[in-house]
Design a protein around this motif. Structure first.
Motif, PDB file in Angstrom:
ATOM      1  N   LYS A   1       6.399  16.630  -1.471  1.00 52.52           N
ATOM      2  CA  LYS A   1       5.482  15.495  -1.316  1.00 52.52           C
ATOM      3  C   LYS A   1       6.290  14.224  -1.126  1.00 52.52           C
ATOM      4  N   VAL A   2       6.030  13.521  -0.028  1.00 50.47           N
ATOM      5  CA  VAL A   2       6.759  12.305   0.320  1.00 50.47           C
ATOM      6  C   VAL A   2       5.861  11.108   0.021  1.00 50.47           C
ATOM      7  N   LEU A   3       6.324  10.211  -0.837  1.00 46.43           N
ATOM      8  CA  LEU A   3       5.554   9.026  -1.213  1.00 46.43           C
ATOM      9  C   LEU A   3       6.340   7.776  -0.856  1.00 46.43           C
TER      10      LEU A   3
ATOM     11  N   VAL B   1      13.262   5.771   4.002  1.00 43.32           N
ATOM     12  CA  VAL B   1      13.715   4.411   3.667  1.00 43.32           C
ATOM     13  C   VAL B   1      14.169   3.653   4.908  1.00 43.32           C
ATOM     14  N   GLU B   2      14.766   4.362   5.861  1.00 41.15           N
ATOM     15  CA  GLU B   2      15.292   3.707   7.054  1.00 41.15           C
ATOM     16  C   GLU B   2      14.237   3.463   8.131  1.00 41.15           C
ATOM     17  N   THR B   3      13.016   3.916   7.890  1.00 39.61           N
ATOM     18  CA  THR B   3      11.933   3.687   8.859  1.00 39.61           C
ATOM     19  C   THR B   3      11.452   2.237   8.784  1.00 39.61           C
ATOM     20  N   SER B   4      11.303   1.601   9.927  1.00 40.71           N
ATOM     21  CA  SER B   4      10.830   0.217   9.964  1.00 40.71           C
ATOM     22  C   SER B   4       9.412   0.114   9.406  1.00 40.71           C
ATOM     23  N   GLY B   5       9.213  -0.858   8.512  1.00 38.36           N
ATOM     24  CA  GLY B   5       7.888  -1.063   7.908  1.00 38.36           C
ATOM     25  C   GLY B   5       7.759  -0.487   6.514  1.00 38.36           C
ATOM     26  N   VAL B   6       8.746   0.332   6.093  1.00 43.94           N
ATOM     27  CA  VAL B   6       8.706   0.932   4.760  1.00 43.94           C
ATOM     28  C   VAL B   6       9.380  -0.003   3.765  1.00 43.94           C
ATOM     29  N   ILE B   7       8.752  -0.188   2.602  1.00 43.64           N
ATOM     30  CA  ILE B   7       9.298  -1.017   1.534  1.00 43.64           C
ATOM     31  C   ILE B   7       9.925  -0.116   0.485  1.00 43.64           C
ATOM     32  N   ASP B   8      11.171  -0.438   0.072  1.00 47.50           N
ATOM     33  CA  ASP B   8      11.848   0.345  -0.963  1.00 47.50           C
ATOM     34  C   ASP B   8      12.548  -0.604  -1.930  1.00 47.50           C
ATOM     35  N   THR B   9      11.847  -0.973  -3.008  1.00 51.01           N
ATOM     36  CA  THR B   9      12.386  -1.861  -4.031  1.00 51.01           C
ATOM     37  C   THR B   9      12.227  -1.197  -5.387  1.00 51.01           C
ATOM     38  N   GLU B  10      12.718  -1.854  -6.420  1.00 47.90           N
ATOM     39  CA  GLU B  10      12.586  -1.298  -7.764  1.00 47.90           C
ATOM     40  C   GLU B  10      11.124  -1.138  -8.157  1.00 47.90           C
ATOM     41  N   GLU B  11      10.301  -2.110  -7.730  1.00 48.18           N
ATOM     42  CA  GLU B  11       8.883  -2.061  -8.075  1.00 48.18           C
ATOM     43  C   GLU B  11       8.119  -1.101  -7.175  1.00 48.18           C
ATOM     44  N   HIS B  12       8.527  -1.025  -5.919  1.00 48.94           N
ATOM     45  CA  HIS B  12       7.853  -0.161  -4.956  1.00 48.94           C
ATOM     46  C   HIS B  12       8.874   0.834  -4.405  1.00 48.94           C
ATOM     47  N   LYS B  13       9.107   1.883  -5.176  1.00 47.56           N
ATOM     48  CA  LYS B  13      10.142   2.857  -4.869  1.00 47.56           C
ATOM     49  C   LYS B  13       9.601   4.029  -4.075  1.00 47.56           C
ATOM     50  N   CYS B  14      10.337   4.413  -3.036  1.00 44.35           N
ATOM     51  CA  CYS B  14       9.989   5.605  -2.265  1.00 44.35           C
ATOM     52  C   CYS B  14      10.693   6.810  -2.895  1.00 44.35           C
ATOM     53  N   PHE B  15      10.026   7.932  -2.942  1.00 45.15           N
ATOM     54  CA  PHE B  15      10.667   9.117  -3.510  1.00 45.15           C
ATOM     55  C   PHE B  15      10.026  10.383  -2.957  1.00 45.15           C
TER      56      PHE B  15
ATOM     57  N   TYR C   1       0.846  -1.198   0.000  1.00 46.17           N
ATOM     58  CA  TYR C   1       0.000   0.000   0.000  1.00 46.17           C
ATOM     59  C   TYR C   1       0.880   1.246   0.000  1.00 46.17           C
ATOM     60  N   ARG C   2       0.574   2.187  -0.894  1.00 48.85           N
ATOM     61  CA  ARG C   2       1.352   3.421  -0.961  1.00 48.85           C
ATOM     62  C   ARG C   2       0.594   4.551  -0.286  1.00 48.85           C
ATOM     63  N   THR C   3       1.298   5.328   0.490  1.00 49.93           N
ATOM     64  CA  THR C   3       0.696   6.480   1.146  1.00 49.93           C
ATOM     65  C   THR C   3       1.622   7.679   0.975  1.00 49.93           C
ATOM     66  N   ASP C   4       1.143   8.850   1.321  1.00 49.84           N
ATOM     67  CA  ASP C   4       1.953  10.055   1.122  1.00 49.84           C
ATOM     68  C   ASP C   4       1.538  11.135   2.113  1.00 49.84           C
TER      69      ASP C   4
END
Length: 295
Positions: free
Chosen positions: A237-239, A209-223, A183-186
């Motif tokens: 805007k943080v996604l 990215v360093e927050t526990s529970g956050v996913i950061d992969t090629e498919e699900h990228k945080c930016f 699930y993506r949130t912002d």
């Protein structure tokens, strides 16, 4: 025909019916026992069927649906068999014949019931959600609890039980928030106009990215991206993505941690988060703004 002859015929007919009824009493008693035992046995068969089906599939909805189908089918066969034992087989035959002949009429009379039942069958084998998935159907948002023959039950996050007709689920768009757990949130955070935007984006991304529970992969990228220019801030805007089946609780808890970490890292790097600036303008001949202080 005289009155006495008529009465005599009626008397003979009643005697014949009574004798026939007495002859059928053992069969009727046996039929009642068969029906009672059949209903009790149907629960046992349903339970065994569910356990057997659950070995083949871990889907509780299909297990529940097939278990009930087997139960009701068995009960119907028991009733037909009991009627034949009681010597009333013609009633069962007539019932089945009448049911077949009136299927079209019943279909029109109970269109909604039939439609919901067929929709329930479709949903049980091919559906857009599972038990405990978080879904949005129409304007109802909640967790899926059960799928019955006619309706599906959702539990909203404010504690209400909502029963939605299966036909409505088939016809309406269904938004599944937890089918794959991602699930993506912002959220938006504002920095000062004099701050370094690239530095802010870098440190915020690192905190996310360093927050526990956050996913950061090629498919699900945080930016982080520049979203807008506010009155007194440059809005970023943080996604980011989370992986949780607990949409309301899990996702919100992770978001809370992310917001806290972003705030701390901005302060640590000397980046400001100013409040909105209020501008006062003087028009025409007005030279000052009167201010009254109450003691």
């Amino acid at each position: 025909m005289t009155l006495n002859e008529t009465l005599q015929k009626i008397k003979l007919a009643l005697i014949n019916y009574w004798n026939e009824f007495l002859n059928h009493i053992p069969g009727i008693i046996l039929a009642v026992l068969i029906v009672v035992l059949g209903f009790l046995l149907s629960n046992v068969i349903s339970s065994i069927s569910k356990k057997t089906i659950s070995i083949q599939t871990k889907d509780p909805l299909i297990t529940n649906f097939l278990g009930k189908t087997i139960k009701y089918g068995f009960v119907l066969l028991v009733i037909i068999f009991a009627l034949k034992i009681a010597g009333l087989g013609y009633i069962a035959t007539g019932f089945l014949t009448a049911a077949g002949a009136s299927a079209v009429i019943i279909g029109f009379a109970f269109k909604d019931i039939g439609e919901n039942f067929i929709s329930g069958v479709i949903l049980s084998f091919s559906r857009p959600f599972n038990v405990n998935d978080t879904v949005l159907i129409g304007d109802v948002f909640g967790k899926v609890k059960t799928i019955e023959f006619r309706h599906s039950k959702l539990k909203t996050f404010d504690g209400r039980d909502v029963y939605i007709p299966n036909s409505d689920i088939i016809k309406k768009p269904v938004f599944n928030y937890t089918e794959d757990g991602y699930y993506r949130t912002d959220f938006t955070v504002g920095i000062d106009y004099n701050d370094n935007i690239d530095l802010a984006k870098k440190v915020v991304t690192k905190a996310v990215v360093e927050t526990s529970g956050v996913i950061d992969t090629e498919e699900h990228k945080c930016f982080v991206t520049v979203d807008s220019l506010g009155i007194s801030t440059v809005n970023l805007k943080v996604l980011f993505w989370t992986k949780t089946m607990e949409y309301k609780r899990g996702a919100l808890e992770v978001k809370s941690d992310v917001v806290k970490n972003v705030k701390n890292i901005l302060i640590k790097n000397g980046l400001n988060m100013p409040s909105n600036i209020t501008e006062f303008k003087l028009y025409n001949t007005q030279k000052n703004i009167p201010v009254l202080l109450n003691k």
